[in-house]
Write a protein that holds these residues in place. Sequence first.
Motif, short mmCIF file in Angstrom:
data_model
loop_
_atom_site.label_atom_id
_atom_site.label_comp_id
_atom_site.label_asym_id
_atom_site.label_seq_id
_atom_site.Cartn_x
_atom_site.Cartn_y
_atom_site.Cartn_z
N UNK A 119 -7.74 -13.14 1.00
CA UNK A 119 -8.85 -13.21 1.95
C UNK A 119 -8.48 -13.90 3.25
N UNK A 120 -7.31 -14.47 3.30
CA UNK A 120 -6.87 -15.19 4.50
C UNK A 120 -5.34 -15.17 4.55
N UNK A 121 -4.79 -14.02 4.84
CA UNK A 121 -3.34 -13.85 4.82
C UNK A 121 -2.70 -14.57 6.00
N UNK A 122 -1.76 -15.44 5.70
CA UNK A 122 -1.13 -16.27 6.73
C UNK A 122 0.03 -15.53 7.39
N UNK A 123 -0.24 -14.32 7.86
CA UNK A 123 0.78 -13.51 8.53
C UNK A 123 0.19 -12.99 9.83
N UNK A 124 1.07 -12.73 10.78
CA UNK A 124 0.63 -12.22 12.08
C UNK A 124 0.11 -10.79 11.95
N UNK A 125 -0.67 -10.38 12.91
CA UNK A 125 -1.14 -9.00 12.96
C UNK A 125 0.06 -8.06 12.97
N UNK A 126 0.02 -7.03 12.12
CA UNK A 126 1.09 -6.05 12.08
C UNK A 126 2.43 -6.60 11.63
N UNK A 127 2.42 -7.68 10.86
CA UNK A 127 3.68 -8.30 10.43
C UNK A 127 4.46 -7.43 9.47
N UNK A 128 3.78 -6.48 8.80
CA UNK A 128 4.43 -5.61 7.83
C UNK A 128 4.16 -4.16 8.20
N UNK A 129 5.08 -3.28 7.83
CA UNK A 129 4.85 -1.86 8.06
C UNK A 129 3.78 -1.34 7.10
N UNK A 130 3.95 -1.65 5.81
CA UNK A 130 3.02 -1.19 4.79
C UNK A 130 2.50 -2.39 4.01
N UNK A 131 1.27 -2.27 3.54
CA UNK A 131 0.71 -3.29 2.66
C UNK A 131 0.20 -2.59 1.40
N UNK A 132 0.42 -3.23 0.25
CA UNK A 132 0.01 -2.71 -1.04
C UNK A 132 -0.90 -3.71 -1.73
N UNK A 133 -1.83 -3.20 -2.52
CA UNK A 133 -2.68 -4.05 -3.34
C UNK A 133 -3.04 -3.25 -4.58
N UNK A 134 -2.56 -3.67 -5.72
CA UNK A 134 -2.70 -2.86 -6.94
C UNK A 134 -3.49 -3.59 -8.02
N UNK A 135 -4.49 -2.91 -8.53
CA UNK A 135 -5.30 -3.39 -9.65
C UNK A 135 -5.82 -4.80 -9.40
N UNK A 136 -6.23 -5.05 -8.16
CA UNK A 136 -6.67 -6.39 -7.79
C UNK A 136 -7.98 -6.40 -7.01
N UNK A 137 -8.29 -5.34 -6.27
CA UNK A 137 -9.49 -5.37 -5.44
C UNK A 137 -10.74 -5.60 -6.28
N UNK A 138 -10.75 -5.06 -7.49
CA UNK A 138 -11.95 -5.19 -8.33
C UNK A 138 -12.18 -6.63 -8.79
N UNK A 139 -11.25 -7.53 -8.57
CA UNK A 139 -11.44 -8.93 -8.94
C UNK A 139 -12.42 -9.64 -8.01
N UNK A 140 -12.78 -9.00 -6.90
CA UNK A 140 -13.72 -9.59 -5.95
C UNK A 140 -15.10 -8.98 -6.17
N UNK A 141 -16.12 -9.84 -6.21
CA UNK A 141 -17.47 -9.37 -6.49
C UNK A 141 -18.28 -9.08 -5.23
N UNK A 142 -18.41 -10.08 -4.36
CA UNK A 142 -19.30 -9.98 -3.21
C UNK A 142 -18.79 -8.93 -2.21
N UNK A 143 -19.71 -8.17 -1.67
CA UNK A 143 -19.34 -7.16 -0.67
C UNK A 143 -18.62 -7.78 0.51
N UNK A 144 -19.10 -8.94 0.96
CA UNK A 144 -18.46 -9.61 2.09
C UNK A 144 -17.01 -9.95 1.77
N UNK A 145 -16.73 -10.35 0.55
CA UNK A 145 -15.35 -10.67 0.16
C UNK A 145 -14.49 -9.42 0.11
N UNK A 146 -15.05 -8.34 -0.42
CA UNK A 146 -14.31 -7.08 -0.48
C UNK A 146 -13.94 -6.60 0.92
N UNK A 147 -14.89 -6.67 1.85
CA UNK A 147 -14.62 -6.24 3.21
C UNK A 147 -13.61 -7.17 3.89
#
Length: 241
Positions: A119-147
Amino acid sequence: MTSLPRAAGAEQMDEPGQDPAELGRSLADLRGVNRWLGGSRVVLRHLGRLVARHPRPAYRVLDVATGSADIPLKVAAWARSKGLRMQITATDLHATTLDFARRQAAADPDVRVEAADAMNLAYADGAFDFVLCSTALHHFDARADLLRVLSELRRVSAIGGIVNDLRRSRPALVGATLLAATFWRTHPVTRHDGPLSVRRAFTPAELDELARAAGLPGARVHRHEPFRVALVWETEAGARR
């Protein structure tokens, strides 16, 4: 539309004080799910397409909520098999999980493991070419947190990203419940978290709506069998580079 409503609730593997031995068994079970039920294949399929559309001399990849780093290790091995230069930063917030990830990835020079908050990645804008997130988004409940998570993934990705997760449905819940009663019956964390993960997961329509609300450019949601869904996006800036 599914008749199975999305559930809230905490998964035991997220508990800070979770017993390391039980957490290790749960992470091993998750590696099995990724291997045998398509999690790794989904990532490699879409990453391969992104790489083909955006050729570069080398790539920087961020994996968020990496678990025991099994998918980054698969990605690193795949990249080497294709003759690609790919440096992968595998991150998690759970201290004990990070210890497992570091041990798993210690022998791979292309995978680095470090702490990071989705929710607060300590990296600069565009620091990576690709970003991955696997089997983890569903761990967040609140819509605001998901967004917030999706916005952070977008912010640090110069070209695009892949969110790979479970697909909520009654057949998926039946499958997870059967696994909990058989293969996972002596693994209390997975026995609890497996069916709950399905009930906390998203339908393709829900994931598409979240992607649009988060402003992910060119976002598309893909269904994969069995019981997987992938959200893939590409930025215009990445296409121009």
